[in-house]
Design an enzyme around this catalytic site. Structure first.
Site, mmCIF file in Angstrom:
data_model
loop_
_atom_site.group_PDB
_atom_site.id
_atom_site.type_symbol
_atom_site.label_atom_id
_atom_site.label_comp_id
_atom_site.label_asym_id
_atom_site.label_seq_id
_atom_site.Cartn_x
_atom_site.Cartn_y
_atom_site.Cartn_z
ATOM 1 N N GLY A 146 93.998 99.034 60.975
ATOM 2 C CA GLY A 146 93.728 98.160 62.106
ATOM 3 C C GLY A 146 92.572 97.241 61.801
ATOM 4 O O GLY A 146 91.749 97.529 60.912
ATOM 5 N N GLN A 189 85.645 91.732 63.759
ATOM 6 C CA GLN A 189 85.400 92.198 62.392
ATOM 7 C C GLN A 189 85.537 91.079 61.360
ATOM 8 O O GLN A 189 85.131 91.246 60.214
ATOM 9 C CB GLN A 189 86.352 93.344 62.028
ATOM 10 N N CYS A 193 86.320 103.112 59.518
ATOM 11 C CA CYS A 193 86.331 101.738 59.997
ATOM 12 C C CYS A 193 86.050 100.823 58.815
ATOM 13 O O CYS A 193 85.149 101.104 58.023
ATOM 14 C CB CYS A 193 85.256 101.557 61.072
ATOM 15 N N LEU A 194 86.812 99.749 58.695
ATOM 16 C CA LEU A 194 86.609 98.830 57.568
ATOM 17 C C LEU A 194 85.228 98.180 57.603
ATOM 18 O O LEU A 194 84.752 97.699 56.575
ATOM 19 C CB LEU A 194 87.695 97.751 57.561
ATOM 20 N N HIS A 237 90.684 102.602 68.883
ATOM 21 C CA HIS A 237 89.594 102.199 67.989
ATOM 22 C C HIS A 237 89.453 100.670 67.960
ATOM 23 O O HIS A 237 88.351 100.132 68.103
ATOM 24 C CB HIS A 237 89.885 102.762 66.589
ATOM 25 N N GLU A 238 90.587 99.979 67.810
ATOM 26 C CA GLU A 238 90.536 98.514 67.716
ATOM 27 C C GLU A 238 90.155 97.888 69.048
ATOM 28 O O GLU A 238 89.390 96.916 69.089
ATOM 29 C CB GLU A 238 91.872 97.956 67.219
ATOM 30 N N HIS A 297 86.532 97.879 69.630
ATOM 31 C CA HIS A 297 85.822 96.816 68.904
ATOM 32 C C HIS A 297 85.642 95.575 69.780
ATOM 33 O O HIS A 297 84.661 94.836 69.631
ATOM 34 C CB HIS A 297 86.610 96.390 67.658
HETATM 35 NI NI NI Z 1 86.906 99.684 63.097
#
Ligand code: NI
Length: 149
Positions: free
Chosen positions: A46, A51, A88-89, A130-131, A134
């Site tokens: 995701g 991000q 998380c990226l 999660h997304e 953000h």
């Molecule tokens: Ni994330």
């Protein structure tokens, strides 16, 4: 399509509340395409607009069953709970256990502005939660217990 730079933890951008996406135009489509490519390249499941430095309410998710684009997503309903590992990226190399709903129903718009509702469960529900977090400046580390990190 192009690979975008992923904003890393410590950057204030990740803590901002994103604004509603109002335009469903070529520019949005390009960013969504770039986000998917960036997510796949990074082997993530995701990626949310903040991000890549865009403070708008949209994200992409793919847990292996196809790409889901969520623009202006709202969680309408949750059911049950699950505890599982998340990364998380924007927080490379770290993982933590996070409690999430087992099943959620989300209302969102697609890339053309059409409203739809989708119900997802398990890992896909986790990824969507999660997304969507953000978009409100919330990171999974806010929800995980320190000793489990
Ligand atoms: Ni994330």
């Amino acid at each position: 399509m192009a690979i975008r730079n992923i904003v890393k933890i410590g950057d204030d951008i990740l803590r901002k509340v994103c604004r509603t996406q109002l335009n469903f135009d070529d520019r949005l489509h390009t960013v969504l395409d770039d986000m998917a490519e960036t997510m796949y390249r990074a082997e993530g499941v995701g990626l949310a607009a903040p991000q890549i430095g865009i403070l708008r309410r949209y994200c992409v998710v793919d847990v292996g069953d196809g790409l889901l684009e969520l623009i202006n997503p709202v969680i309408l309903e949750t059911d049950g709970e699950q505890v599982g590992e998340e990364g998380c990226l924007s927080i490379p190399g770290e993982y933590g256990m996070v409690k999430r709903p087992e099943k959620i129903t989300v209302r969102a718009q697609d890339r053309n502005g059409n409203t739809f509702t989708v119900t997802v469960e398990g890992f896909k529900a986790r990824a969507c939660c999660h997304e969507i977090d953000h978009l409100d400046g919330v990171l999974y580390i806010d929800k995980t217990e320190k000793e489990s990190r």
